[in-house]
Design an enzyme around this catalytic site. Structure first.
Site, PDB file in Angstrom:
ATOM      1  N   SER A   7      87.421  79.553  24.722  1.00 20.30           N
ATOM      2  CA  SER A   7      86.451  78.444  24.827  1.00 20.30           C
ATOM      3  C   SER A   7      87.068  77.061  24.689  1.00 20.30           C
ATOM      4  O   SER A   7      86.404  76.063  24.989  1.00 20.30           O
ATOM      5  CB  SER A   7      85.365  78.603  23.767  1.00 20.30           C
ATOM      6  OG  SER A   7      84.444  79.577  24.165  1.00 20.30           O
ATOM      7  N   LYS A  47      86.864  74.820  27.634  1.00 20.98           N
ATOM      8  CA  LYS A  47      85.605  74.197  28.064  1.00 20.98           C
ATOM      9  C   LYS A  47      85.640  72.673  27.947  1.00 20.98           C
ATOM     10  O   LYS A  47      85.111  71.966  28.806  1.00 20.98           O
ATOM     11  CB  LYS A  47      84.439  74.741  27.226  1.00 20.98           C
ATOM     12  CG  LYS A  47      84.165  76.231  27.448  1.00 20.98           C
ATOM     13  CD  LYS A  47      83.193  76.771  26.396  1.00 20.98           C
ATOM     14  CE  LYS A  47      82.827  78.232  26.634  1.00 20.98           C
ATOM     15  NZ  LYS A  47      82.049  78.802  25.518  1.00 20.98           N
ATOM     16  N   TYR A  95      85.558  80.609  35.658  1.00 18.64           N
ATOM     17  CA  TYR A  95      85.251  80.527  34.224  1.00 18.64           C
ATOM     18  C   TYR A  95      86.039  81.587  33.438  1.00 18.64           C
ATOM     19  O   TYR A  95      86.665  81.288  32.404  1.00 18.64           O
ATOM     20  CB  TYR A  95      83.736  80.682  33.986  1.00 18.64           C
ATOM     21  CG  TYR A  95      83.402  80.825  32.530  1.00 18.64           C
ATOM     22  CD1 TYR A  95      83.504  79.741  31.659  1.00 18.64           C
ATOM     23  CD2 TYR A  95      83.026  82.066  32.004  1.00 18.64           C
ATOM     24  CE1 TYR A  95      83.230  79.883  30.306  1.00 18.64           C
ATOM     25  CE2 TYR A  95      82.752  82.210  30.656  1.00 18.64           C
ATOM     26  CZ  TYR A  95      82.852  81.124  29.810  1.00 18.64           C
ATOM     27  OH  TYR A  95      82.606  81.273  28.465  1.00 18.64           O
ATOM     28  N   TYR A 139      80.964  75.606  18.041  1.00 16.09           N
ATOM     29  CA  TYR A 139      79.803  76.497  18.177  1.00 16.09           C
ATOM     30  C   TYR A 139      78.677  76.039  17.245  1.00 16.09           C
ATOM     31  O   TYR A 139      78.486  74.853  17.042  1.00 16.09           O
ATOM     32  CB  TYR A 139      80.186  77.959  17.901  1.00 16.09           C
ATOM     33  CG  TYR A 139      81.391  78.447  18.650  1.00 16.09           C
ATOM     34  CD1 TYR A 139      81.447  78.391  20.036  1.00 16.09           C
ATOM     35  CD2 TYR A 139      82.472  79.004  17.982  1.00 16.09           C
ATOM     36  CE1 TYR A 139      82.553  78.863  20.730  1.00 16.09           C
ATOM     37  CE2 TYR A 139      83.576  79.486  18.672  1.00 16.09           C
ATOM     38  CZ  TYR A 139      83.611  79.406  20.042  1.00 16.09           C
ATOM     39  OH  TYR A 139      84.698  79.868  20.716  1.00 16.09           O
ATOM     40  N   VAL A 151      87.758  82.030  20.766  1.00 14.17           N
ATOM     41  CA  VAL A 151      87.793  83.319  20.069  1.00 14.17           C
ATOM     42  C   VAL A 151      89.173  83.979  20.075  1.00 14.17           C
ATOM     43  O   VAL A 151      89.380  84.988  19.409  1.00 14.17           O
ATOM     44  CB  VAL A 151      86.730  84.313  20.600  1.00 14.17           C
ATOM     45  CG1 VAL A 151      85.321  83.829  20.295  1.00 14.17           C
ATOM     46  CG2 VAL A 151      86.926  84.595  22.073  1.00 14.17           C
TER      47      VAL A 151
HETATM   48  N1  GLN Z   1      85.396  84.274  27.396  1.00  9.32           N
HETATM   49  C1  GLN Z   1      84.478  84.165  26.350  1.00  9.32           C
HETATM   50  C2  GLN Z   1      83.053  84.365  26.788  1.00  9.32           C
HETATM   51  O1  GLN Z   1      82.633  83.800  27.771  1.00  9.32           O
HETATM   52  C3  GLN Z   1      84.631  82.839  25.665  1.00  9.32           C
HETATM   53  C4  GLN Z   1      84.380  83.063  24.277  1.00  9.32           C
HETATM   54  C5  GLN Z   1      84.745  81.991  23.323  1.00  9.32           C
HETATM   55  O2  GLN Z   1      85.894  81.599  23.082  1.00  9.32           O
HETATM   56  N2  GLN Z   1      83.731  81.622  22.613  1.00  9.32           N
HETATM   57  O3  GLN Z   1      82.317  85.107  26.150  1.00  9.32           O
END
Ligand code: GLN
Length: 344
Positions: free
Chosen positions: A81, A84, A206, A258, A276
């Site tokens: 993530s 992003k 993505y 988050y 994650v």
């Molecule tokens: N690839 C993960 C997902 O889309 C991204 C998760 C993350 O780092 N929160 O679920």
């Protein structure tokens, strides 16, 4: 022995790092938190579950290019993530702030990163740091077909870190194979006309952006690049238009951790983004970038050692954005005693 300019850069950084009290400080942080046994590595796909909970690296890069590192800072892991935030900056560069605003809002959700929720009035995803917003943002990345869009994305990360990046193909394929929830989110947004109908291509992009391999050092350089107004302090290359840095880091501050973003802003007060895979990248505007890597996560999906390290650095050096009190240590004295790499 012939030593070229680049080698001199790393040579001086490491010599200086050895001599610096800040380096000793990071060593102490490492020793303090290495024994922590809390948290669990992400296991929603097998490739992430094999991460070793003992891996731990802390990297700090200043806006004048000094590097201070301890632990597993060159160990590669998937960015997840954290990507992003950077893709959001790229989408704004591709389309401008106003257009991106019509597709993705900037409100914290207080919900988990993969929640299936859109703003009821506008149908926009709440922010670019939750999966819905990130998928809508990936949809905005320009390029003629999947290959060019991926190539532009990888090139953007190269500008931020100063090196080429690979995709971890097994992680990408697993994300794709198990990504039905993300697929559902994408179709919901298509239903509301919030994204284009090239759904498979955008979801692939993505999943690929989440599967880019980085290390703790890269995360610190990326954060330092944002802290430095968009110019990579090691290579001197611009990664993002300086006008858009504030867009990226303000959303990192309010939404980057988050549904723990409010607590993070309160305790740490640095724009940051976690993934994650166990990474956290944190920006101290005008000063430095921090990269921490440690796979065990708390229930919200943030690296436990990563949070503790950033909390300590913020508190000890008064780096909370809103700090007005005299800090325990003066950052300038601790890290700016030696020559900066700019001297070379
Ligand atoms: N690839 C993960 C997902 O889309 C991204 C998760 C993350 O780092 N929160 O679920």
């Amino acid at each position: 022995m012939m030593v070229d300019k680049n080698n001199l850069h790393s040579l001086t950084s490491s010599i200086q790092a050895v001599a610096s009290p800040f380096r000793s400080y990071l060593n102490e942080l490492y020793e303090k938190y290495q024994p922590l046994k809390e948290g669990a590595v992400a296991d929603y796909i097998p490739e992430l579950a094999i991460a070793n909970p003992d891996w731990f690296g802390i990297s700090v890069v200043t806006v004048d290019g000094q590097i201070f590192e301890v632990g597993d800072c060159s160990k590669l892991f998937t960015i997840q993530s954290i990507s992003k935030a950077f893709i959001y900056g790229m989408a704004i560069e591709d389309h401008g702030r106003d257009y991106v605003w019509t597709k993705v809002s900037v409100e914290p959700t207080g919900e988990a990163f993969n929640s299936i929720v859109l703003d009821e009035k506008t149908n926009r995803p709440y922010n670019p740091m939750v999966n819905a917003g990130a998928i809508a943002t990936a949809d905005l990345i320009k390029g003629n077909g999947a290959t060019e869009r991926l190539k532009r994305t990888l090139d953007m990360f190269r500008r931020y870190t100063g090196r080429e990046h690979d995709i971890n193909v097994p992680v990408f394929l697993s994300e794709k194979a198990t990504g039905n929830r993300n697929r559902a989110i994408a179709y919901l947004m298509l239903n509301f006309g919030m994204i284009s109908d090239r759904i498979d291509e955008t979801l692939d992009l993505y999943f690929q952006q989440c599967s880019i391999m980085v290390n703790g050092h890269d995360l610190a350089v990326m954060a330092a690049t944002l802290a430095n107004g968009g110019v990579n302090p090691i290579t001197g290359e611009r990664a993002i238009d300086e006008r858009y840095v504030q867009d990226v880091i303000s959303v990192m501050l309010t939404c980057g951790m988050y549904d723990a973003s409010g607590e993070w802003a309160y305790r740490v007060g640095m724009p940051a983004k976690s993934g994650v895979g166990g990474g956290i990248t944190a920006v101290v505007p005008g000063k430095l970038g921090i990269g921490v890597f440690s796979p065990p996560l708390d229930v919200k999906g943030n690296s436990i050692r990563g949070i503790k390290v950033c909390e300590d650095i913020s508190r000890d050096f008064g780096l909370h954005l809103f700090n007005v009190a005299k800090p325990k240590h003066n950052l300038k004295d601790w890290i700016e005693g030696g020559d900066s790499v700019d001297a070379w």
